[in-house]
Design an enzyme around this catalytic site. Structure first.
Site, mmCIF file in Angstrom:
data_model
loop_
_atom_site.group_PDB
_atom_site.id
_atom_site.type_symbol
_atom_site.label_atom_id
_atom_site.label_comp_id
_atom_site.label_asym_id
_atom_site.label_seq_id
_atom_site.Cartn_x
_atom_site.Cartn_y
_atom_site.Cartn_z
ATOM 1 N N ASP A 13 53.604 78.756 -23.041
ATOM 2 C CA ASP A 13 53.777 80.104 -23.587
ATOM 3 C C ASP A 13 55.137 80.311 -24.242
ATOM 4 O O ASP A 13 55.688 81.411 -24.233
ATOM 5 C CB ASP A 13 53.558 81.171 -22.486
ATOM 6 C CG ASP A 13 52.178 81.063 -21.871
ATOM 7 O OD1 ASP A 13 51.243 80.688 -22.589
ATOM 8 O OD2 ASP A 13 52.050 81.337 -20.664
ATOM 9 N N LYS A 16 54.499 78.727 -29.179
ATOM 10 C CA LYS A 16 54.183 77.590 -30.069
ATOM 11 C C LYS A 16 53.261 78.026 -31.206
ATOM 12 O O LYS A 16 53.391 77.567 -32.324
ATOM 13 C CB LYS A 16 53.490 76.480 -29.251
ATOM 14 C CG LYS A 16 54.345 75.948 -28.103
ATOM 15 C CD LYS A 16 53.573 74.979 -27.227
ATOM 16 C CE LYS A 16 52.479 75.615 -26.420
ATOM 17 N NZ LYS A 16 52.918 76.548 -25.374
ATOM 18 N N GLY A 40 46.591 79.585 -24.576
ATOM 19 C CA GLY A 40 46.393 80.832 -25.306
ATOM 20 C C GLY A 40 47.549 80.945 -26.274
ATOM 21 O O GLY A 40 48.685 81.163 -25.855
ATOM 22 N N HIS A 41 47.277 80.723 -27.558
ATOM 23 C CA HIS A 41 48.336 80.725 -28.568
ATOM 24 C C HIS A 41 48.182 81.968 -29.437
ATOM 25 O O HIS A 41 47.087 82.279 -29.887
ATOM 26 C CB HIS A 41 48.258 79.452 -29.424
ATOM 27 C CG HIS A 41 48.530 78.202 -28.624
ATOM 28 N ND1 HIS A 41 48.576 76.950 -29.176
ATOM 29 C CD2 HIS A 41 48.801 78.028 -27.305
ATOM 30 C CE1 HIS A 41 48.847 76.057 -28.231
ATOM 31 N NE2 HIS A 41 48.977 76.692 -27.091
ATOM 32 N N GLN A 227 50.352 73.945 -23.724
ATOM 33 C CA GLN A 227 51.159 73.992 -22.498
ATOM 34 C C GLN A 227 52.617 73.638 -22.843
ATOM 35 O O GLN A 227 53.038 73.839 -23.960
ATOM 36 C CB GLN A 227 50.609 73.059 -21.410
ATOM 37 C CG GLN A 227 49.281 73.512 -20.797
ATOM 38 C CD GLN A 227 48.078 73.173 -21.645
ATOM 39 O OE1 GLN A 227 47.854 72.037 -22.014
ATOM 40 N NE2 GLN A 227 47.265 74.154 -21.956
HETATM 41 P P1 GDP Z 1 52.095 79.899 -26.865
HETATM 42 O O1 GDP Z 1 51.057 79.652 -25.824
HETATM 43 O O2 GDP Z 1 53.245 78.960 -26.756
HETATM 44 O O3 GDP Z 1 51.544 79.932 -28.268
HETATM 45 O O4 GDP Z 1 52.672 81.346 -26.553
HETATM 46 P P2 GDP Z 1 51.826 82.671 -26.154
HETATM 47 O O5 GDP Z 1 51.108 83.173 -27.347
HETATM 48 O O6 GDP Z 1 51.036 82.432 -24.922
HETATM 49 O O7 GDP Z 1 52.993 83.653 -25.702
HETATM 50 C C1 GDP Z 1 54.001 84.037 -26.571
HETATM 51 C C2 GDP Z 1 53.983 85.588 -26.679
HETATM 52 O O8 GDP Z 1 55.197 86.035 -27.235
HETATM 53 C C3 GDP Z 1 52.907 86.100 -27.603
HETATM 54 O O9 GDP Z 1 52.427 87.331 -27.136
HETATM 55 C C4 GDP Z 1 53.651 86.276 -28.916
HETATM 56 O O10 GDP Z 1 53.038 87.225 -29.781
HETATM 57 C C5 GDP Z 1 54.978 86.747 -28.442
HETATM 58 N N1 GDP Z 1 56.123 86.403 -29.288
HETATM 59 C C6 GDP Z 1 56.302 85.320 -30.084
HETATM 60 N N2 GDP Z 1 57.547 85.301 -30.590
HETATM 61 C C7 GDP Z 1 58.155 86.407 -30.133
HETATM 62 C C8 GDP Z 1 59.475 86.946 -30.289
HETATM 63 O O11 GDP Z 1 60.337 86.378 -30.930
HETATM 64 N N3 GDP Z 1 59.737 88.115 -29.641
HETATM 65 C C9 GDP Z 1 58.833 88.761 -28.883
HETATM 66 N N4 GDP Z 1 59.196 89.900 -28.300
HETATM 67 N N5 GDP Z 1 57.579 88.271 -28.693
HETATM 68 C C10 GDP Z 1 57.262 87.118 -29.314
HETATM 69 P P1 IMO Z 2 49.819 77.459 -23.546
HETATM 70 O O1 IMO Z 2 49.288 76.394 -24.464
HETATM 71 C C1 IMO Z 2 51.231 78.460 -19.536
HETATM 72 C C2 IMO Z 2 49.360 76.372 -16.195
HETATM 73 C C3 IMO Z 2 48.494 77.192 -15.253
HETATM 74 C C4 IMO Z 2 48.713 76.433 -13.953
HETATM 75 C C5 IMO Z 2 48.786 74.981 -14.425
HETATM 76 C C6 IMO Z 2 47.489 74.225 -14.282
HETATM 77 O O2 IMO Z 2 49.307 78.807 -23.852
HETATM 78 O O3 IMO Z 2 51.300 77.380 -23.444
HETATM 79 P P2 IMO Z 2 45.202 74.270 -15.649
HETATM 80 O O4 IMO Z 2 44.206 75.385 -15.858
HETATM 81 O O5 IMO Z 2 45.762 73.725 -16.915
HETATM 82 O O6 IMO Z 2 44.688 73.197 -14.732
HETATM 83 O O7 IMO Z 2 46.416 74.971 -14.842
HETATM 84 O O8 IMO Z 2 49.161 75.027 -15.793
HETATM 85 N N1 IMO Z 2 48.981 76.463 -17.616
HETATM 86 C C7 IMO Z 2 49.668 77.150 -18.532
HETATM 87 N N2 IMO Z 2 50.762 77.927 -18.399
HETATM 88 N N3 IMO Z 2 50.713 78.231 -20.760
HETATM 89 C C8 IMO Z 2 49.640 77.432 -20.911
HETATM 90 O O9 IMO Z 2 49.152 77.076 -22.131
HETATM 91 C C9 IMO Z 2 49.045 76.877 -19.765
HETATM 92 N N4 IMO Z 2 47.989 76.065 -19.539
HETATM 93 C C10 IMO Z 2 47.969 75.816 -18.230
HETATM 94 O O10 IMO Z 2 48.939 78.522 -15.159
HETATM 95 O O11 IMO Z 2 49.971 76.765 -13.418
HETATM 96 MG MG MG Z 3 50.085 80.653 -24.252
#
Ligand code: GDP
Ligand code: IMO
Ligand code: MG
Length: 428
Positions: A13, A16, A40-41, A227
């Site tokens: 998270d 990316k 979840g991206h 991840q």
């Molecule tokens: P990923 O899994 O690495 O793609 O990241 P996620 O989407 O799970 O989580 C990143 C969260 O931060 C999302 O809700 C984005 O919309 C939000 N986000 C991304 N860049 C920024 C930023 O610079 N500032 C803030 N406040 N939110 C951001």
């Molecule tokens: P993105 O791509 C954050 C964590 C889960 C748990 C561990 C194992 O959005 O960054 P799993 O279901 O993969 O066997 O769970 O890994 N986990 C993540 N945490 N971002 C993710 O993906 C994750 N995918 C798995 O919360 O701790």
């Molecule tokens: Mg994510």
């Protein structure tokens, strides 16, 4: 910039999805190569927010081919729902998506197994996303009970699924899954999955050779890690990890593209740290600071909506994962979340059993025992979401970024000050 990889250097998270969406502009192909719908991206563009779990975050740029490669584990129902949801919102998918015939398929019994395995007999639970990821990878390595996407297009696949379902019934019944559970109903599952297979047929291809052809022809490929490196099955905080190589070392196995074709690695970090699920987190702030970060950063899981654990930036961990993933440069995300704090801490070393160390421990129990050694920097206490140039950032924000780069040992190339594609500062 030719072939590039985007790798999360923390526990996932790191935003990316946002970086992949931005870098897609300079690439022809975007590849997801590990993980599954545990990811979840998020991409925010044109006032719209999109959440992706299996489809690469490059899908918003028409004409860019998005590949789900061999290393991904696919729940076909989730994938088709994601395709439909994107199409409903006007995103072109059909012409731009390819799915590997070698990718492994998630079945309902995998979700049952995930639930059972997650109920850890002793100690802290892993806290998985319950998407069947670990059990599907376990079957991949075990081979006998595995089903790959390409199997659906060969004779005898129904018999195979019936046999696997029967083997799963024998294993799961003693663990409390009733024999008449829908998760073990072979006939119903065959019907359901034959429908999925027909819908997916136009997308399925040998992506290994497609990608090899592409890199040899000089096409620009972007690899989208899921991840983060600390969740890597081999090099992460085992057993509190995911079941794939989520650091940079997973790219080749998960896509079929040798390392020599990867020219640049962007390591993505938050300006602080989060973790969702179980496992040690040395810089965790289970206090007002942590709550402040969670509120300002809206730190709730994209997939499960679980509150994310929040803490200070851990440079010991990031230095390790930047090396492990071959990061050339950093993208520092969510810097705006720190804007209200009068003082910001960076963990630059650990104290472990009375000794100072800058090395990340190789055992989870030793990681549990470390005490972070912090360096304190003054905050900037000014809103920065509208900033687009490095020079316009408050001086203390620039000092914070300089110090992050120094302690991690990699230059900062991109700074993110908000979720939108536009809320981005390119350095230099
Ligand atoms: P990923 O899994 O690495 O793609 O990241 P996620 O989407 O799970 O989580 C990143 C969260 O931060 C999302 O809700 C984005 O919309 C939000 N986000 C991304 N860049 C920024 C930023 O610079 N500032 C803030 N406040 N939110 C951001
Ligand atoms: P993105 O791509 C954050 C964590 C889960 C748990 C561990 C194992 O959005 O960054 P799993 O279901 O993969 O066997 O769970 O890994 N986990 C993540 N945490 N971002 C993710 O993906 C994750 N995918 C798995 O919360 O701790
Ligand atoms: Mg994510």
């Amino acid at each position: 910039m030719a072939n590039t990889a985007v790798i999360g250097l923390q526990w996932g998270d790191e935003a990316k999805g946002k970086i992949v969406d931005i870098l897609t502009e300079n690439h022809d192909i975007v590849v997801r190569y590990q993980g599954g719908a545990n990811a979840g991206h998020t991409v925010v563009t044109g006032g719209q927010t999109f959440k992706l779990s299996l489809i690469p975050s490059g899908i918003f740029r028409a004409g860019v081919r998005c590949v789900i490669a061999n290393g991904v584990v696919i729940n076909p129902q989730t994938l088709l729902a994601e395709i439909d949801a994107l199409k409903d919102r006007g995103v072109r998918v059909d012409a731009d998506l390819t799915v590997s015939s070698r990718a492994h398929v998630i079945f309902p019994w995998h979700m049952e197994e995930d639930r059972i395995l997650n109920e850890c007999p002793t100690g802290e639970a892993i806290g998985t996303t319950l998407r069947g990821i670990g059990p599907c990878y376990r079957d991949k390595i075990g081979r006998s009970h595995a089903v790959r996407v390409g199997d659906f297009y060969e004779a005898g696949w129904r018999e195979r699924i019936v046999a696997v379902a029967e083997a799963k019934r024998r294993m799961l019944e003693p663990l409390g899954v009733p024999a008449d559970s829908p998760a073990l109903d072979a006939q119903a599952i065959c019907e359901e999955y034959s429908g999925y297979a027909e819908r997916l047929r136009p997308f399925v291809a040998d992506t290994t050779q497609f990608l090899l052809d592409a890199v040899e022809a000089g096409k620009r490929v972007l690899f989208e890690g899921a991840q983060g490196a600390l969740l890597d099955i081999d090099h992460g905080t085992f057993p509190y990890v995911t079941s794939s190589n989520s650091s940079g070392v997973g790219i080749s196995a998960g896509s079929g593209v040798p390392g020599r074709h990867i020219h640049k690695v962007v390591g993505v970090v938050k300006a602080y740290c989060t973790r969702v699920g179980g496992g040690p987190f040395p810089t965790e702030q289970d206090n007002d600071v942590g709550r402040h970060l969670r509120d300002r950063g809206n730190e709730y899981g994209t997939v499960t909506r679980r509150p994310r654990r929040c803490g200070w930036f851990d440079a010991v961990a990031a230095r390790y994962t930047a090396r492990l993933s071959g990061a050339d440069a950093l993208a520092v995300m969510l810097l705006d979340v720190l804007s209200a704090l009068p003082e910001i801490q960076i963990c630059t070393a650990y104290e472990l059993d009375g000794e100072r160390t800058e090395r990340f421990p190789d055992h989870v129990e030793r990681l549990r025992r470390v005490r972070p050694i912090y360096e304190s920097l003054p905050g900037w206490q000014r809103e920065i979401r509208a900033v687009r140039r490095l020079a316009d950032l408050p001086v203390n924000a620039r000092k914070y970024l300089d110090r992050l780069a120094e302690v991690v040992g990699r230059p900062v190339e991109i700074v993110s000050v908000g979720p939108d594609r536009e809320q981005t500062v390119f350095v230099g």
